[in-house]
Motif scaffolding. Structure first.
Motif, PDB file in Angstrom:
ATOM      1  N   ILE A 201      26.604   7.582  17.967  1.00 22.69           N
ATOM      2  CA  ILE A 201      26.442   6.135  17.821  1.00 22.69           C
ATOM      3  C   ILE A 201      25.776   5.892  16.474  1.00 22.69           C
ATOM      4  CG2 ILE A 201      25.520   4.017  18.805  1.00 22.69           C
ATOM      5  CD1 ILE A 201      27.647   5.562  20.510  1.00 22.69           C
ATOM      6  N   ALA A 202      26.388   5.050  15.665  1.00 25.39           N
ATOM      7  CA  ALA A 202      25.967   4.865  14.280  1.00 25.39           C
ATOM      8  C   ALA A 202      24.596   4.210  14.180  1.00 25.39           C
ATOM      9  CB  ALA A 202      26.992   4.000  13.543  1.00 25.39           C
ATOM     10  N   PRO A 203      23.873   4.503  13.100  1.00 22.48           N
ATOM     11  CA  PRO A 203      22.637   3.772  12.826  1.00 22.48           C
ATOM     12  C   PRO A 203      22.960   2.330  12.455  1.00 22.48           C
ATOM     13  CG  PRO A 203      23.200   5.209  10.980  1.00 22.48           C
ATOM     14  CD  PRO A 203      24.172   5.517  12.077  1.00 22.48           C
ATOM     15  N   MET A 204      22.294   1.370  13.094  1.00 20.20           N
ATOM     16  CA  MET A 204      22.558  -0.052  12.845  1.00 20.20           C
ATOM     17  C   MET A 204      21.231  -0.796  12.786  1.00 20.20           C
ATOM     18  SD  MET A 204      25.878  -0.652  15.329  1.00 20.20           S
ATOM     19  CE  MET A 204      25.266   0.373  16.686  1.00 20.20           C
ATOM     20  N   ILE A 205      20.953  -1.393  11.648  1.00 23.66           N
ATOM     21  CA  ILE A 205      19.683  -2.086  11.445  1.00 23.66           C
ATOM     22  C   ILE A 205      19.530  -3.215  12.459  1.00 23.66           C
ATOM     23  CG2 ILE A 205      18.387  -3.549   9.837  1.00 23.66           C
ATOM     24  CD1 ILE A 205      19.426  -1.795   7.574  1.00 23.66           C
TER      25      ILE A 205
END
Length: 324
Positions: A12-16
């Protein structure tokens, strides 16, 4: 089930503002195999801010990757050491974010134009820690969007010791497009990522960008070593449960997920954490099911919220969807 899933990765991608510790705990309930990432955290925030709060996480979040934003070798190396001390499983360098703010601080996609800088970061950070140092990047930036440009970048960084690359299969336009537009307008070039794996067979190559279904995940895994999804996993988190089929296992039900979630929420309330800001991460749980809108309304826009209210809202939707 994929025959070689043990050698593959689903992330799961890093998302601010999205992949906070509360979301990551929630995500872990869907799938024990998923690699989870923190938001991108700048070196200055770690070194001069509230480090304890920035890097806090629940033990169940592992495997967990800390994504760093920065370009100063000493600062990045120190933050890698801190990340290892905090128990993260990997450290990832952000070479993909296209926003003006991070460009000003030489963070993100602009670093693709400086492969030797990124190589220096990898070399020094890897020498300081025992956990892997990985790089997440784009296929190109602005007019430097040829396959050869990406090849040279990966080749240079790999020679410095990086063995794992996560490739967002779009070019980043550093001028003229917002971060949101950079996720949607530049065309996806999956074949370039497949070719990268073919030409660097010893490297671990993971693909990212525009992937929203299990069938798409399976298709990509036949070409590369891993698949990373972002907003699809936030807006429709049950896709993480559906991905259990990759391991030949039955996904948990939404009812089971909620049963495990409530004790965590009770603990967070006891710790003084505001429940409305935590609950925003759960709005997509019933995406596509009857009652999903009522669920979202029950959890959002509230100044105060209790665990009991969340449970009552969940029970109402589950009553409409007995198999959920």
């Amino acid at each position: 089930m994929l025959d070689n899933i043990k050698d593959k990765r689903f992330s799961i991608a890093p998302m601010i503002d999205w992949t906070t510790t509360d979301y990551r705990y929630f995500a872990r309930l869907f799938n024990p195999y998923t690699y989870l990432y923190t938001e991108m955290i700048s070196t200055s925030a770690i070194l001069h801010g509230n480090t304890e709060r920035l890097l806090r996480y629940h033990a169940d979040e592992h495997p967990l990757v800390l994504q760093l934003g920065g370009a100063d070798i000493d600062e990045m190396t120190r933050c890698a050491e801190i990340g290892q001390q905090y128990g993260f499983d990997e450290i990832n360098i952000n070479v993909g974010c296209p926003s003006d703010r991070v460009q000003h601080n030489k963070i993100g996609a602009c670093l693709m134009a400086e492969p030797n800088t990124v190589a220096g970061l990898v070399k020094n950070m890897q020498a300081a820690v025992d956990i892997p140092i990985t790089v997440k990047h784009r296929i190109g930036i602005d007019d430097f969007d040829s396959y050869e440009f990406m090849y040279d970048f990966v080749d240079t960084v790999a020679q410095a010791g990086c063995q794992r690359f996560i490739v967002h299969a779009r070019t980043a336009w550093l001028q003229g497009l917002s971060p949101k537009q950079n996720r949607e307008i530049p065309p996806l070039r999956y074949d370039d990522v497949y070719r990268l794996k073919q030409e660097f067979p010893s490297l671990f190559i993971e693909i990212n960008g525009g992937i929203t279904t299990i069938e798409e995940i399976k298709q990509h895994l036949s070409h590369v070593d891993g698949v990373m999804i972002g907003r699809a996993a936030y807006q429709n988190p049950y896709i993480m449960a559906e991905a259990m089929c990759l391991w030949g296992q039955t996904p948990p039900t939404r009812a089971q997920i909620l049963t495990q979630l409530y004790p965590y929420l009770e603990q967070q309330v006891a710790n003084g954490e505001p429940l409305p800001s935590i609950a925003r991460h759960f709005l997509g749980l019933f995406q596509g099911l009857a009652g999903a809108r009522k669920w979202r309304q029950a959890l959002s826009g509230k100044q105060k919220l209790s665990v009991e209210e969340i449970q009552q809202a969940g029970d109402r939707v589950l009553a409409l969807n007995p198999e959920a």
